[in-house]
Design an enzyme around this catalytic site. Sequence first.
Site, PDB file in Angstrom:
ATOM      1  N   ASP A  57       0.819  -1.218   0.000  1.00 24.82           N
ATOM      2  CA  ASP A  57       0.000   0.000   0.000  1.00 24.82           C
ATOM      3  C   ASP A  57       0.857   1.275   0.000  1.00 24.82           C
ATOM      4  OD1 ASP A  57      -2.032  -1.765   0.082  1.00 24.82           O
ATOM      5  OD2 ASP A  57      -2.948  -1.034   1.936  1.00 24.82           O
ATOM      6  N   GLU A  59       3.744   1.711  -1.174  1.00 25.79           N
ATOM      7  CA  GLU A  59       4.385   1.877  -2.488  1.00 25.79           C
ATOM      8  C   GLU A  59       3.370   2.427  -3.504  1.00 25.79           C
ATOM      9  OE1 GLU A  59       8.007  -1.366  -2.573  1.00 25.79           O
ATOM     10  OE2 GLU A  59       5.981  -2.126  -2.855  1.00 25.79           O
ATOM     11  N   LYS A 142      -9.225   1.258  10.952  1.00 26.84           N
ATOM     12  CA  LYS A 142      -9.459   1.180   9.509  1.00 26.84           C
ATOM     13  C   LYS A 142      -9.533  -0.311   9.192  1.00 26.84           C
ATOM     14  CE  LYS A 142      -7.820   2.872   5.071  1.00 26.84           C
ATOM     15  NZ  LYS A 142      -8.281   1.711   4.365  1.00 26.84           N
ATOM     16  N   ARG A 163     -18.519  -1.116  -3.080  1.00 25.73           N
ATOM     17  CA  ARG A 163     -18.169   0.262  -3.398  1.00 25.73           C
ATOM     18  C   ARG A 163     -18.098   0.502  -4.907  1.00 25.73           C
ATOM     19  NH1 ARG A 163     -12.864   3.827  -2.120  1.00 25.73           N
ATOM     20  NH2 ARG A 163     -11.909   2.276  -3.454  1.00 25.73           N
ATOM     21  N   LYS A 351      -2.050   4.872   8.260  1.00 29.29           N
ATOM     22  CA  LYS A 351      -1.799   3.483   7.875  1.00 29.29           C
ATOM     23  C   LYS A 351      -0.672   2.883   8.717  1.00 29.29           C
ATOM     24  CE  LYS A 351      -3.223   1.687   4.458  1.00 29.29           C
ATOM     25  NZ  LYS A 351      -3.403   1.811   3.038  1.00 29.29           N
TER      26      LYS A 351
HETATM   27  S1  IVH Z   1     -14.507   6.405   6.327  1.00 29.23           S
HETATM   28  C1  IVH Z   1     -16.142   9.220   3.453  1.00 29.23           C
HETATM   29  N1  IVH Z   1     -13.895   4.698   8.220  1.00 29.23           N
HETATM   30  O1  IVH Z   1     -11.162   2.432   3.841  1.00 29.23           O
HETATM   31  C2  IVH Z   1     -15.287   8.480   4.412  1.00 29.23           C
HETATM   32  N2  IVH Z   1     -13.444   4.087   5.969  1.00 29.23           N
HETATM   33  O2  IVH Z   1      -9.238   3.654   2.005  1.00 29.23           O
HETATM   34  C3  IVH Z   1     -14.594   7.364   3.806  1.00 29.23           C
HETATM   35  N3  IVH Z   1     -12.465   1.850   5.722  1.00 29.23           N
HETATM   36  O3  IVH Z   1     -13.319   2.705   1.135  1.00 29.23           O
HETATM   37  C4  IVH Z   1     -14.559   6.171   4.571  1.00 29.23           C
HETATM   38  N4  IVH Z   1     -12.445   1.348   7.867  1.00 29.23           N
HETATM   39  O4  IVH Z   1     -13.885   0.957   2.831  1.00 29.23           O
HETATM   40  C5  IVH Z   1     -13.900   4.945   6.896  1.00 29.23           C
HETATM   41  N5  IVH Z   1     -13.420   3.274  10.005  1.00 29.23           N
HETATM   42  C6  IVH Z   1     -13.434   3.522   8.679  1.00 29.23           C
HETATM   43  C7  IVH Z   1     -12.960   2.587   7.744  1.00 29.23           C
HETATM   44  C8  IVH Z   1     -12.978   2.907   6.386  1.00 29.23           C
HETATM   45  C9  IVH Z   1     -12.169   0.924   6.642  1.00 29.23           C
HETATM   46  C10 IVH Z   1     -12.249   1.678   4.271  1.00 29.23           C
HETATM   47  C11 IVH Z   1     -13.404   2.101   3.435  1.00 29.23           C
HETATM   48  C12 IVH Z   1     -12.835   3.007   2.382  1.00 29.23           C
HETATM   49  C13 IVH Z   1     -11.375   2.742   2.487  1.00 29.23           C
HETATM   50  C14 IVH Z   1     -10.588   3.950   2.071  1.00 29.23           C
END
Ligand code: IVH
Length: 713
Positions: A57, A59, A142, A163, A351
């Site tokens: 990721d 990279e 995340k 998505r 990250k």
């Molecule tokens: S917020 C509009 N919260 O990460 C806000 N995303 O790299 C956008 N993801 O597509 C998302 N855990 O699928 C949010 N606690 C979290 C998350 C999260 C995982 C994922 C999500 C998004 C991706 C973006």
Amino acid sequence: MYSQEEQRSLFDLSKAYLNGGGALQQESADEQINKLRRLIEYHEYRYYILNSPVVSDPEYDRLYKMLEKLEAEHPELITPESPTQRVSSDLSSDFPSVEHLTPMLSLANSYNEEDLFEFDAQVKRYLNIPEEEDIEYAVEPKFDGGSIAVVYENGRLLRAATRGNGTVGEEITNNARAIRSIPLRADFAGLGIYKAELRGEVLIRKDIFKKINDQREEEGLSLFANARNTATGGLRMKDPQEVAKRGLEAFIYTLGYAVDETGNDVLSRFSTHQESLGRLNQLGFKVPIEGVERTVCKNIKAAVGFCHDWQEKRDGYPYEIDGMVVKVNSRELQERAGSTSHHPRWAIAFKFKAKQATSRLLRVEYQVGKIGSITPVAKIEPVQLAGVTVSSVSLHNEDFITSKDLHIGDTVLVERAGDVIPYIVKAMEELRNGSEQPIEFPKHCPINDTDEPVELVRIEGEAAWRCPVCVCGAQNLQKIIFHVSKNAMDIEGLGKSIVERFYELGWLRTIADVYRLDYDKIAELEGFGEKSADNLKESVEKARQNPIHRLLHSLSIHHLGQKVSKIIAAEINHVLDLRDWDLEKFTHIKDVGPVVAENVIAFFSNEHNIKLLEEMEALGVNMKQTEDDLPKSASGEGPFVGKTILFTGSLQTLSRKEAQAKAEAAGAKIISAVSGNLDILVVGEKPGSKLKKAQALGTVEVMTEEEFLERVG
Ligand code: IVH
């Protein structure tokens, strides 16, 4: 879609950019932008469509940022097709498409605390908030699974979608219905909501993932590479019955859209992100647990702290997470900040360090173990994994190499998760260019440094090739290293490198030599001195008095582990009594299998071994049963029989190991994480999140160290 050659050249070009670019940077901006776009499209295809990225990721993000930077410098070159102008796509043609009620955006990424402070400063600049004022942030994991959008109308689940490209997703309603944590009905009316769209992440618990893979292995099916693939693959299965079997779960992390019956936006009724998640939780949705998995931080500094805490705890958490998400808590501020076409300006992902990376397999070296097993070890181009440089990875045995079809020169996917030793997940066959060479497992002992070649043998039913008669002494060295190690005789101050040094000097040839070391000579060695020599003497002295179960375990008898050593020790008065034991006698003891029994019998029928033990006894090593060899509690008895137990925080009177031993002696089983399976949590000082989580579960008996000691007597 991409030929093998194209993939190889895209991969090499990516690495060239990541390694500084060199000549590439001399090219025109136009050319560079085109190249980077092709690279990013390729990596998005590998990640989102194939679920099998070839770069990590960070990279990917670096390539993405290079493109963003060039485009910012040359805005005239931006086209709507550039990957920076839309979120990545995971669309395939197997499911009908559906448009999301509002676009599902991605997140901006950060990798260190400076990035987070910069994010905070940027939000303040954007919102005209003075630098010295604090912004409140909601921080949560995340989740590393597949994103999902679920729409409810009139209190019922209307549809669910992946998505996709952010605007349009795949309709997977029937599969979502098979996920138990997605309620089919929810009382949105009570919140004045007629129609709502919730976003979340579909995951599979790590232990369930492991079970599925174990089962697949048994059935001879191909294995899933990781939990994330198992979850995203699960979302797209044809048969919802099969989805149900996979045990997927959905964590909701945002309320993206909410209107009342007249179509008026009612999102503003929730003043904070925190409040909206709390409400959704009350409606029956699974959200990160408040105070444990998510928290509200009064400023960015506190948010950074929470992110760091989680980085430490990541591996003990039952689900895969690849970072934390820091979100402006106030909905009003979120609205004022708005979004770019790619991500909201009010949120950022922090990250964690990558656990997987690709590298190249350069060559294979071989190591010999204490009973002669030959272990192949891959030397790879050094890569950073979870903050550690990895350049050697065990390949276990010949079957491992064959089953993964590994070749010298292969690009390999390497993973290092937490304390787990790094391992090769797979070779990227699609990146081969024909120059790769098969790995030929040696027929003769590859360690042997004498002129006498020794043919390797493979014992039926075992995976390892073994060198049956060691002529060079390499196996003895391994036996000594094991003999003195922590789980065996536990001789402090005699680590692997010191044993190797003494072995080189000719001071250690067999395990008996450990008890006839010359401490005057040791004191004179560079890096030692009187004090260390004295300390070593003391540790060896202590080891002489060890209970015999330690000694039995330390003899490198194949398959004879700590547990069975204890069982056998409890049955004998003197170690050499085992000379008279036959298979018949072993079969009367519970938990000692015929294979171990045969190995013990073979060891004690060998004259050299008996001489060695007699020598050791003459050197003062204890051979007689002691109190410590007798079981503290007969199995099936004790105050904690059938209970699972976990210790957290720092204990005051016991070490963690001692506490665990006492718990086991009292019949308990030690487990490593708080879950529905946990019966007892013993808390020391500063217990942290495990306590909160156990309390949240409500089914765990929580006790102090004192109470624990009282109970075990
Ligand atoms: S917020 C509009 N919260 O990460 C806000 N995303 O790299 C956008 N993801 O597509 C998302 N855990 O699928 C949010 N606690 C979290 C998350 C999260 C995982 C994922 C999500 C998004 C991706 C973006």
